[in-house]
Motif scaffolding. Sequence first.
Motif, PDB file in Angstrom:
ATOM      1  N   LEU A  73       1.144  -1.353  -0.072  1.00  9.39           N
ATOM      2  CA  LEU A  73       0.066  -0.037  -0.312  1.00  9.39           C
ATOM      3  C   LEU A  73       1.008   0.952   0.211  1.00  9.39           C
ATOM      4  N   ALA A  74       1.921   1.346   1.135  1.00  9.40           N
ATOM      5  CA  ALA A  74       2.617   2.464   1.385  1.00  9.40           C
ATOM      6  C   ALA A  74       3.839   2.882  -0.547  1.00  9.40           C
ATOM      7  N   SER A  75       4.347   1.940  -0.997  1.00 10.49           N
ATOM      8  CA  SER A  75       4.824   1.662  -2.396  1.00 10.49           C
ATOM      9  C   SER A  75       3.898   2.403  -3.360  1.00 10.49           C
ATOM     10  N   ALA A  76       2.913   1.685  -3.053  1.00  9.52           N
ATOM     11  CA  ALA A  76       2.459   2.381  -4.633  1.00  9.52           C
ATOM     12  C   ALA A  76       1.301   3.628  -4.422  1.00  9.52           C
ATOM     13  N   GLN A  77       1.707   4.392  -2.399  1.00  8.36           N
ATOM     14  CA  GLN A  77       1.284   5.444  -2.730  1.00  8.36           C
ATOM     15  C   GLN A  77       2.173   6.478  -3.021  1.00  8.36           C
ATOM     16  N   LEU A  78       3.376   6.091  -2.701  1.00  6.36           N
ATOM     17  CA  LEU A  78       4.678   6.833  -2.829  1.00  6.36           C
ATOM     18  C   LEU A  78       5.168   6.940  -4.271  1.00  6.36           C
ATOM     19  N   LEU A  79       5.032   6.108  -4.644  1.00  9.06           N
ATOM     20  CA  LEU A  79       5.353   6.080  -6.283  1.00  9.06           C
ATOM     21  C   LEU A  79       4.324   6.777  -7.334  1.00  9.06           C
ATOM     22  N   ARG A  80       3.601   6.689  -6.494  1.00  9.01           N
ATOM     23  CA  ARG A  80       2.021   7.329  -6.961  1.00  9.01           C
ATOM     24  C   ARG A  80       2.063   9.039  -7.020  1.00  9.01           C
ATOM     25  N   GLU A  81       2.814   9.504  -5.909  1.00  6.43           N
ATOM     26  CA  GLU A  81       3.427  10.722  -6.315  1.00  6.43           C
ATOM     27  C   GLU A  81       4.656  11.274  -6.539  1.00  6.43           C
ATOM     28  N   PHE A  82       5.608  10.588  -6.540  1.00  3.76           N
ATOM     29  CA  PHE A  82       6.903  10.451  -6.460  1.00  3.76           C
ATOM     30  C   PHE A  82       7.684   9.523  -7.174  1.00  3.76           C
ATOM     31  N   PRO A  83       7.301   8.842  -8.325  1.00  5.79           N
ATOM     32  CA  PRO A  83       8.258   7.370  -9.287  1.00  5.79           C
ATOM     33  C   PRO A  83       9.875   7.816  -9.160  1.00  5.79           C
ATOM     34  N   GLN A  84      10.129   9.221  -8.841  1.00  6.09           N
ATOM     35  CA  GLN A  84      11.480   8.790  -9.165  1.00  6.09           C
ATOM     36  C   GLN A  84      12.076   7.989  -7.671  1.00  6.09           C
ATOM     37  N   LEU A  85      11.612   8.493  -7.093  1.00  6.06           N
ATOM     38  CA  LEU A  85      11.844   6.880  -5.968  1.00  6.06           C
ATOM     39  C   LEU A  85      11.726   5.496  -5.790  1.00  6.06           C
TER      40      LEU A  85
END
Length: 348
Positions: A73-85
């Motif tokens: 869940l967290a990685s999906a949220q994070l990469l949706r906002e900041f794919p560079q991460l």
Amino acid sequence: MASRFEEIHRGLLRLRQHSKEETGAGYSVWWEEVNSHSIGKNLFPASIWIQRKVDYLALLSPELQEHYRRFTLASAQLLREFPQLEEWVSNQVRRVGDYGPQWPDLIKVCQWFVHHHRRDYYYIRELPIAVPTKFIEQHKPILSELLLQLLPAEQVDATFGGNREHNFEKRFGLKYDETLVRLRFLDPALADGIDDMAIRHTTLANHPFGGTKVIITENKMNFLTLPPLPQTIALWGGGFQVHLLRTARWLRNRQLYYWGDLDTHGLSILSQLRQQFGHAESLMMDRTTFDQFYTDDQAPPIPQVNIDNLHDDERALFYYLKKGNLRLEQEKIPQWYVQQQLESVIDQ
């Protein structure tokens, strides 16, 4: 095998009972028939494999299954906002899962710094971000890692690394409760009605004062009792806080003097000051002054320090003082001598 057949048989039964073929998820077993003279024909496992991710997850403990759920869940949220991460996330699987419930607020903070940040405008607790008041302070290490990945280099002051107090604020351009620098105008013509003041060290850095000479003292009472001197201001360095002056570049255009204790600590501070201001001169930090007023005081041993910026006579004095742990505190030098030295060196 014949002598242990019952034990082996129970093990094979357990293996089959807990396999995907029996439970619907987990590991699969490839069975092969083995013919033995002692026990006849029997099926034995030739290989065991896990077919799908759902089968692998079924074998994990409930705690690890929950960690995986949080990570997903967290990685999906994070990469949706900041794919560079993406690379950072792949290298920080454990931590991403550990911070699971905090990610919505962590993302809010990152979004604000990336899209709305104004340097040197906000204190950390007044940032206009809809997170709990102390959230950013409580999560500085992880936020620092993320912002270093997300912000362009020109928006980060890389000189403030690590997690020392206020380094997060300094690194990412937030206001903080800065150390104050005490200042006296020793020439009334420079005072403009204020002869003693304390200002933030960043204000001092960006506000050149008049006059041509600056005296930095280590001891407060010596700072307070400096006599009137033409075109001179005094700064109370407060010992090793002289590092706060490094951004005051206007000091390079002033005659700069440092007066500290005559011990290894005082001389190491002088060396530290000269890292930024190589033209700084010492006041009453010489062997003649020491021999005249020394009264058997001892100084604590000093660890290894950089004294590369001391002059030859100062370095020789450093080693002499270090050998015997000797000290002459500057406040023990009589005022008449101070007046005499200042008049001969500065009042010109």
